[in-house]
Design an enzyme around this catalytic site. Structure first.
Site, PDB file in Angstrom:
ATOM      1  N   ILE A 160       0.895  -1.308  -0.001  1.00  0.00           N
ATOM      2  CA  ILE A 160      -0.029  -0.120   0.048  1.00  0.00           C
ATOM      3  C   ILE A 160       1.159   1.188   0.054  1.00  0.00           C
ATOM      4  O   ILE A 160       1.905   1.414   0.691  1.00  0.00           O
ATOM      5  CB  ILE A 160      -0.996   0.014   1.273  1.00  0.00           C
ATOM      6  CG1 ILE A 160      -1.808  -1.161   1.238  1.00  0.00           C
ATOM      7  CG2 ILE A 160      -1.821   1.373   1.329  1.00  0.00           C
ATOM      8  CD1 ILE A 160      -2.677  -1.274   2.613  1.00  0.00           C
ATOM      9  N   CYS A 161       0.548   2.296  -0.755  1.00  0.00           N
ATOM     10  CA  CYS A 161       1.067   3.741  -0.585  1.00  0.00           C
ATOM     11  C   CYS A 161       0.155   4.586  -0.815  1.00  0.00           C
ATOM     12  O   CYS A 161      -0.984   4.426  -0.380  1.00  0.00           O
ATOM     13  CB  CYS A 161       2.067   3.593  -1.758  1.00  0.00           C
ATOM     14  SG  CYS A 161       1.697   3.635  -3.392  1.00  0.00           S
ATOM     15  N   LYS A 162       0.551   5.848  -1.088  1.00  0.00           N
ATOM     16  CA  LYS A 162      -0.471   6.830  -1.488  1.00  0.00           C
ATOM     17  C   LYS A 162      -1.280   6.581  -2.885  1.00  0.00           C
ATOM     18  O   LYS A 162      -2.461   6.975  -2.408  1.00  0.00           O
ATOM     19  CB  LYS A 162       0.263   8.164  -1.422  1.00  0.00           C
ATOM     20  CG  LYS A 162      -0.377   9.361  -1.629  1.00  0.00           C
ATOM     21  CD  LYS A 162       0.192  10.553  -1.581  1.00  0.00           C
ATOM     22  CE  LYS A 162      -0.758  11.861  -1.681  1.00  0.00           C
ATOM     23  NZ  LYS A 162      -0.071  12.909  -2.334  1.00  0.00           N
ATOM     24  N   GLY A 206      -0.336   4.282  -5.353  1.00  0.00           N
ATOM     25  CA  GLY A 206      -0.473   2.846  -5.967  1.00  0.00           C
ATOM     26  C   GLY A 206       0.837   2.669  -6.942  1.00  0.00           C
ATOM     27  O   GLY A 206       0.817   1.799  -7.503  1.00  0.00           O
ATOM     28  N   MET A 209      -3.797   4.919  -0.629  1.00  0.00           N
ATOM     29  CA  MET A 209      -4.791   5.675   0.347  1.00  0.00           C
ATOM     30  C   MET A 209      -5.602   6.468   0.003  1.00  0.00           C
ATOM     31  O   MET A 209      -6.722   6.830   0.482  1.00  0.00           O
ATOM     32  CB  MET A 209      -3.714   5.968   1.532  1.00  0.00           C
ATOM     33  CG  MET A 209      -3.112   4.857   2.385  1.00  0.00           C
ATOM     34  SD  MET A 209      -4.332   3.618   3.061  1.00  0.00           S
ATOM     35  CE  MET A 209      -5.310   4.637   4.103  1.00  0.00           C
TER      36      MET A 209
END
Ligand SMILES: [Fe+2]
Length: 359
Positions: free
Chosen positions: A314-316, A318, A343
């Site tokens: 998971i990141c901000k 993708g 996110m």
């Protein structure tokens, strides 16, 4: 000369004004912030002479028309802009000056046909022509965008000194400014490539949905001043097309939507690895309950902390998570998914977040 970067969020506006004459220009004002700009101008005793859009925006409504109507300032854009109420049509190389504040406008098509970059006393206001570092530049796939034109426009930077301070039209990572020297070293858009390689590289990027952006473009061409006239998703790094999971990034990583991630995680046996930085993990977007924080830059050294079973990265937005997923697959993990849209998409879907400090 007074120079200020306004709007600390994703969309940046710049105030340039003369200390001597108190005449001011606003670059890329946002419609929803017009009252804030008017208050600032009043508090500082400044008179707005010109509101400039560096290009026809696709991710937010421009504040130029509202400012023009409320203050009597001119609305300036490049001569090729189709925006109906523009009254100063700028040509390549043209300058606008008030007292000790002088701006020079260079035509730099690519993100849009009408894109301008602005030189202001040793600073480069790069609009969506160039962003900072991982952000690359504005996307080139919207109506009027052209990879060929962008490739040609990049040559405009060649003559500029490395120490030139660069201020982008957007930043989705909280960066305020950079230098051309730093961008030449780190921005994927500026990596040396032939025209052909540049075309291929852009075509390999996976960009987010753009249908709603076409509606915003149309509204800005028509100079709409109703902030509710178009539905604009919040918290999305819409204008950005940045570093892809390129050939060196390893195998392609399948994605799960935030809803799928929530469901699979609730079912058990799936580990979540959040590869953002600690301040992002505990920042505005929060994180998914139970996600372990291992920043992408540390993943190689901390593989032992990643469970061997099913993993979701998971990141901000993708992008980093796709790279992290590829790294895990290359290191022997068999069941890895990246959370599509990161996110930002999780929040957009209204799913629950936590805001605790890093774990
Ligand atoms: Fe843009």
């Amino acid at each position: 000369m007074i120079f200020r970067q306004l709007n600390p969020g994703a969309c940046r506006t710049y105030l340039v004004a003369s200390e001597k004459t108190k005449e001011a220009l606003l670059i890329d004002p946002v419609l929803t912030k017009v009252d804030e700009y008017l208050k600032l101008l009043k508090d500082e005793g400044l008179r707005l002479k010109v509101a400039v859009d560096t290009h026809t925006h696709a991710d937010h409504l421009s504040g130029c028309t509202a400012l023009r109507d409320k203050t009597g300032a001119s609305y300036a854009m490049h001569s090729s802009a189709g925006v109906v109420r523009v009254d100063k049509r700028l040509e390549d190389g043209e300058t606008l000056g008030y007292g000790d504040a002088t701006l020079q406008f260079l035509h730099a098509p690519g993100h849009t046909q009408d894109s301008l970059i602005v030189l202001a006393g040793g600073r480069l206001l790069s609009g969506d022509f160039l962003f900072i570092g991982e952000g690359g530049s504005g996307r080139l796939d919207l109506p009027g965008g052209s990879i060929h034109a962008h490739y040609d426009s990049l040559k405009r930077l060649d003559a500029m000194p490395g120490g030139t301070l660069m201020f982008p039209g957007h930043d989705y990572r909280g960066n305020a400014q950079s230098t051309l020297e730093a961008e030449r070293a780190s921005n994927p858009v500026l990596s040396p490539r032939s025209r052909e390689e540049y075309l291929k590289w852009w075509e390999s990027l996976r960009l987010g949905p753009a249908e709603w952006m076409k509606d915003v473009l149309k509204a800005n061409v028509a100079c709409v001043c109703d902030p509710n006239a178009v539905k604009i998703p919040q918290g999305v790094s819409a204008c950005e097309a940045c570093a892809p999971a390129g050939p060196s990034a390893g195998p392609a990583v399948p994605e799960w939507s935030p809803q799928e991630v929530k469901q699979k995680h609730a079912g058990g046996g799936v580990s979540l690895v959040d590869v953002r930085e600690p301040e992002e993990y505990s920042g505005d977007l929060g994180h998914v309950r139970g996600a372990t924080l291992i920043p992408l830059g540390q993943l190689g050294d901390r593989l032992a902390e990643v469970p061997k079973g099913a993993v979701v990265t998971i990141c901000k937005s993708g992008r980093r998570s796709a790279r992290a997923g590829a790294q895990l697959l290359a290191a022997g993990w068999k069941d890895v998914h990246s959370m599509a849209g990161g996110m930002e998409a999780w929040n957009e879907a209204g799913l629950p977040v936590e805001f605790t400090a890093s774990v």
